[in-house]
Enzyme design. Structure first.
Site, short mmCIF file in Angstrom:
data_model
loop_
_atom_site.label_atom_id
_atom_site.label_comp_id
_atom_site.label_asym_id
_atom_site.label_seq_id
_atom_site.Cartn_x
_atom_site.Cartn_y
_atom_site.Cartn_z
N ILE A 1 0.83 -1.20 0.00
CA ILE A 1 0.00 0.00 0.00
C ILE A 1 0.86 1.25 0.00
O ILE A 1 0.60 2.21 -0.74
CB ILE A 1 -0.94 0.01 1.22
CG1 ILE A 1 -1.94 -1.16 1.14
CG2 ILE A 1 -1.69 1.34 1.32
CD1 ILE A 1 -2.70 -1.41 2.43
N ASN B 1 1.31 4.52 7.28
CA ASN B 1 1.03 3.21 6.68
C ASN B 1 1.82 2.08 7.33
O ASN B 1 1.40 0.93 7.26
CB ASN B 1 1.32 3.26 5.19
CG ASN B 1 1.24 1.89 4.54
OD1 ASN B 1 0.17 1.30 4.46
ND2 ASN B 1 2.38 1.39 4.11
N TYR C 1 -2.70 -7.24 17.86
CA TYR C 1 -2.88 -6.42 16.66
C TYR C 1 -4.20 -5.65 16.71
O TYR C 1 -4.26 -4.46 16.41
CB TYR C 1 -2.84 -7.34 15.44
CG TYR C 1 -3.04 -6.65 14.11
CD1 TYR C 1 -2.03 -5.92 13.51
CD2 TYR C 1 -4.26 -6.77 13.43
CE1 TYR C 1 -2.21 -5.31 12.27
CE2 TYR C 1 -4.44 -6.17 12.18
CZ TYR C 1 -3.42 -5.44 11.62
OH TYR C 1 -3.60 -4.84 10.40
N LYS D 1 -4.79 -1.61 16.73
CA LYS D 1 -5.54 -0.95 15.65
C LYS D 1 -6.79 -0.25 16.18
O LYS D 1 -7.18 0.81 15.67
CB LYS D 1 -5.89 -1.96 14.56
CG LYS D 1 -4.70 -2.44 13.75
CD LYS D 1 -4.04 -1.31 12.95
CE LYS D 1 -2.97 -1.82 12.01
NZ LYS D 1 -2.36 -0.75 11.20
N VAL E 1 -5.67 -7.33 2.21
CA VAL E 1 -5.18 -6.69 0.99
C VAL E 1 -4.12 -7.60 0.36
O VAL E 1 -3.36 -8.28 1.06
CB VAL E 1 -4.60 -5.30 1.31
CG1 VAL E 1 -4.17 -4.59 0.03
CG2 VAL E 1 -5.61 -4.46 2.07
#
Length: 252
Positions: A16, A85, A150, A154, A183
Site C-alpha cells: 500500500i 502506513n 494487533y 488498531k 489486501v
C-alpha cells in the site's frame, strides 16, 4: 509558481505504501519515503515521477521519529500530508501472546503513528493546512480470534484518529483512517503462510480462506486502498472517519 507540498509516507517500501507514494508523486507532491529497507525504498523512489527523499528508519527506535522529521524538513520543508502506513500483524492464541509480542504490536501499530502525528501537527496548524491518513484495518472495528495484540493496537489507532480530528476541527487539518480488509500485499502473504503452517492446508486454500472474508470474494487491491487515502488527502470535508475498504465485510 507556488512551492510543491510535501508528503511523508511511512511503510513506503512496498504494498500500500508504495502505491500511495506513487499516487502522491503523480499528483505533484514531493514525497519523503521511509521504511526499514533502503533497497525497497529506492525501488519505490524509482517509480515516482516527482522528487523523493529516501529516509530508512525503524520508527519504533528511540528518537527515530524526530530524526525522520528533521531530515524531511531539512530536505523539503514542513510535512503537509502524513500517511501513516507502516504496520505489521502477528497471530497467536491469547494465552501464548507474550509481553514482548504485545509491546511490539503497540510500538509499531500505535505508538509510532502517535509520535509521527504529534510531530507533524504543530507545523500543520501553523500553516492552517494538513492531511493525516492512518492505514488502520477492519481490526480497528471488530475482534477476530488469534490477533488480540494487533486488534488492540488498531482499535487504539482509530481512537487516536478520532480524537485528533475532533481536536483539530476548524484548523484546516484533517485526520482520517482507512480500514482495509485483507489486501493483496506481502503482509497478507505472510498471513497465508502462517495459516497454512498452522492448519496443514496448502497456500492456495489458506489464501481462499482470506478471500472469502470479503463478501466480494477476493482480496482488496492496494490501489483500492490508495483510492480511499487520496480521497482523504483531496477533501477538506472528510475528517474523523474510519473508511472501510473491505469488500462489504463491515457495513457502516
Amino acid at each position: 509558481m507556488s512551492k510543491p507540498r510535501t508528503a511523508l509516507v511511512t511503510g513506503a517500501g512496498r504494498g500500500i505504501g508504495r502505491v500511495v507514494a506513487q499516487r502522491l508523486s503523480s499528483a505533484g507532491y514531493r514525497v519523503v519515503l521511509t521504511a526499514r529497507s533502503r533497497d525497497q525504498l529506492e525501488a519505490t523512489a524509482s517509480e515516482c515521477p516527482e522528487q523523493t527523499l529516501v529516509v530508512p528508519a525503524d520508527l519504533t527506535a528511540d528518537g527515530a521519529v524526530d530524526g525522520l522529521f528533521a531530515e524531511a524538513e531539512s530536505g523539503f520543508g514542513p510535512v503537509d500530508v502524513l500517511v501513516l502506513n507502516a504496520g505489521a500483524g502477528s497471530s497467536a492464541p491469547l494465552p501464548r501472546v507474550t509481553d514482548t509480542d504485545w509491546q511490539q504490536q503497540l510500538d509499531l501499530n500505535l505508538t509510532a503513528p502517535f509520535r509521527c502525528l504529534r510531530r507533524a501537527v504543530p507545523t500543520m496548524r501553523q500553516r492552517s493546512w494538513g492531511r493525516v491518513v492512518a492505514v488502520a484495518s477492519v481490526a480497528s472495528k471488530r475482534g477476530e480470534p488469534y490477533i488480540a495484540a494487533y486488534t488492540a493496537a488498531k482499535h487504539g489507532l482509530l481512537g487516536l484518529v478520532r480524537s485528533a480530528a475532533a481536536e483539530l476541527a476548524g484548523t484546516g487539518v484533517t485526520v482520517n483512517a482507512v480500514c482495509p480488509g485483507y489486501v493483496d500485499t506481502p503482509m497478507t502473504e505472510a498471513s497465508v503462510a502462517n495459516i497454512a503452517a498452522r492448519t496443514g492446508t496448502d497456500a492456495a486454500e489458506a489464501r481462499e480462506l482470506l478471500e472469502r472474508k470479503q463478501p466480494i470474494g477476493r482480496l482488496i487491491a492496494p490501489e483500492e486502498v490508495a483510492d480511499a487515502i487520496m480521497l482523504c488527502v483531496n477533501s477538506s470535508g472528510i475528517t474523523g472517519q474510519g473508511i472501510n475498504v473491505d469488500g462489504g465485510a463491515i457495513q457502516s
